[in-house]
Design a protein around this motif. Structure first.
Motif, mmCIF file in Angstrom:
data_model
loop_
_atom_site.group_PDB
_atom_site.id
_atom_site.type_symbol
_atom_site.label_atom_id
_atom_site.label_comp_id
_atom_site.label_asym_id
_atom_site.label_seq_id
_atom_site.Cartn_x
_atom_site.Cartn_y
_atom_site.Cartn_z
ATOM 1 N N LYS A 145 0.889 -1.231 -0.390
ATOM 2 C CA LYS A 145 -0.352 0.095 0.039
ATOM 3 C C LYS A 145 0.654 1.397 -0.051
ATOM 4 N N ILE A 146 2.283 1.337 0.652
ATOM 5 C CA ILE A 146 2.819 2.301 1.136
ATOM 6 C C ILE A 146 3.523 2.242 -0.238
ATOM 7 N N ARG A 147 4.215 1.426 -1.028
ATOM 8 C CA ARG A 147 4.307 1.326 -2.387
ATOM 9 C C ARG A 147 4.443 1.907 -3.642
ATOM 10 N N ALA A 148 2.678 1.656 -3.375
ATOM 11 C CA ALA A 148 1.426 2.515 -4.715
ATOM 12 C C ALA A 148 0.940 3.402 -3.945
ATOM 13 N N ASN A 149 0.985 4.269 -3.294
ATOM 14 C CA ASN A 149 0.836 5.810 -2.924
ATOM 15 C C ASN A 149 1.860 6.602 -3.035
#
Length: 272
Positions: A145-149
């Protein structure tokens, strides 16, 4: 394992232990300098722990049983970074073409008869058992999720925290500009000027450019140049002598004021 030794192991049946504890047994077809392996007719062995309740009186405690599960994978490619150890399971077959399905001179097939089963693409069909389905959602899901933002990905990267941790140097340099030039080290100031100029160039040379790192070293470069000017003015351009003369003048003026104050007190005492 050295490359020349690995070359002698081609077509041997090898047992490979991975970082996650799994073991792969298959015929080694190829490898490279990074120890990436290509295995054929591969079988995966994985140990799992399951709790089993004893049948008997109620309230009996569950017993943990370790089981080894096996599944056939076929042709696989293993990354060298995931390999812990490599050992020989068995020598190569007398006829290396046997696994390719070729026939002998008598016209008899050299391969084993195919067993029952259904060929399916990986990840399709029935869900894999829990023990073979990989880690449960947790840290990996949060990281995804962090890498997607884009913003969160940048804030959680070394591209951001590297310059932020370096900002202590320019902040200290700016604060030092308010102190006496007598405390400035000429050699250290020169070294820091070269250091920041180098990293200003580096911050724009990397891909993508790190503008935060450039800003950090630009501030430090400006502060160090200011300190260098103050150092030269104090030690080389007469600033030290001028400061000493100003101090002497201030001391003389204070002494004169003290003498006048004493004279005034004496005159007042005589008048009384």
């Amino acid at each position: 394992m050295a490359s020349n030794k690995s070359g002698k192991m081609i077509h041997y049946r090898m047992r490979v232990t991975l970082l996650d504890g799994r073991q792969m047994v298959g015929q080694m077809l190829a490898f490279d300098k990074h120890m990436n392996l290509v295995l054929a007719d591969t079988e995966e062995f994985r140990k799992s722990k399951r709790k089993q309740t004893k049948s008997g009186a109620p309230g009996s405690s569950a017993q943990t049983i370790e089981q080894e599960e096996k599944r056939t994978l076929g042709l696989v490619i293993l990354r060298g970074a995931q390999i812990v150890s490599l050992s020989v399971e068995s020598p190569p077959p007398a006829d290396p073409s046997a696994r390719l399905g070729k026939s002998t001179a008598a016209g008899l097939s050299t391969t084993l008869a195919a067993g029952p089963g259904v060929a399916r693409p990986a990840g399709r069909g029935a869900a894999a058992p829990i023990t073979l389905a990989g880690p449960a959602p947790g840290v990996g899901a949060i990281n995804a999720k962090i890498r997607a933002n884009p913003v969160a990905n940048y804030v959680c990267s070394t591209h951001f925290w590297g310059p932020v941790s370096n900002f202590g140097i320019p902040v200290a340099a700016v604060m030092d500009t308010q102190k006496s030039p007598e405390l400035i080290s000429g050699g250290m100031t020169g070294a820091l000027c070269i250091y920041s100029a180098t990293f200003m160039r580096y911050s724009l040379a990397v891909t993508p450019p790190n503008y935060l790192l450039f800003l950090c070293h630009a501030v430090n470069e400006a502060a160090q140049l200011t300190q260098g000017y103050r150092y030269l003015q104090y030690h080389k351009w007469g600033g030290k002598e001028k400061e000493a003369a100003e101090k002497a003048t201030a001391v003389a003026g204070a002494a004169k004021e003290k003498v006048k104050e004493v004279e005034t007190k004496i005159i007042d005492a005589v008048k009384k």
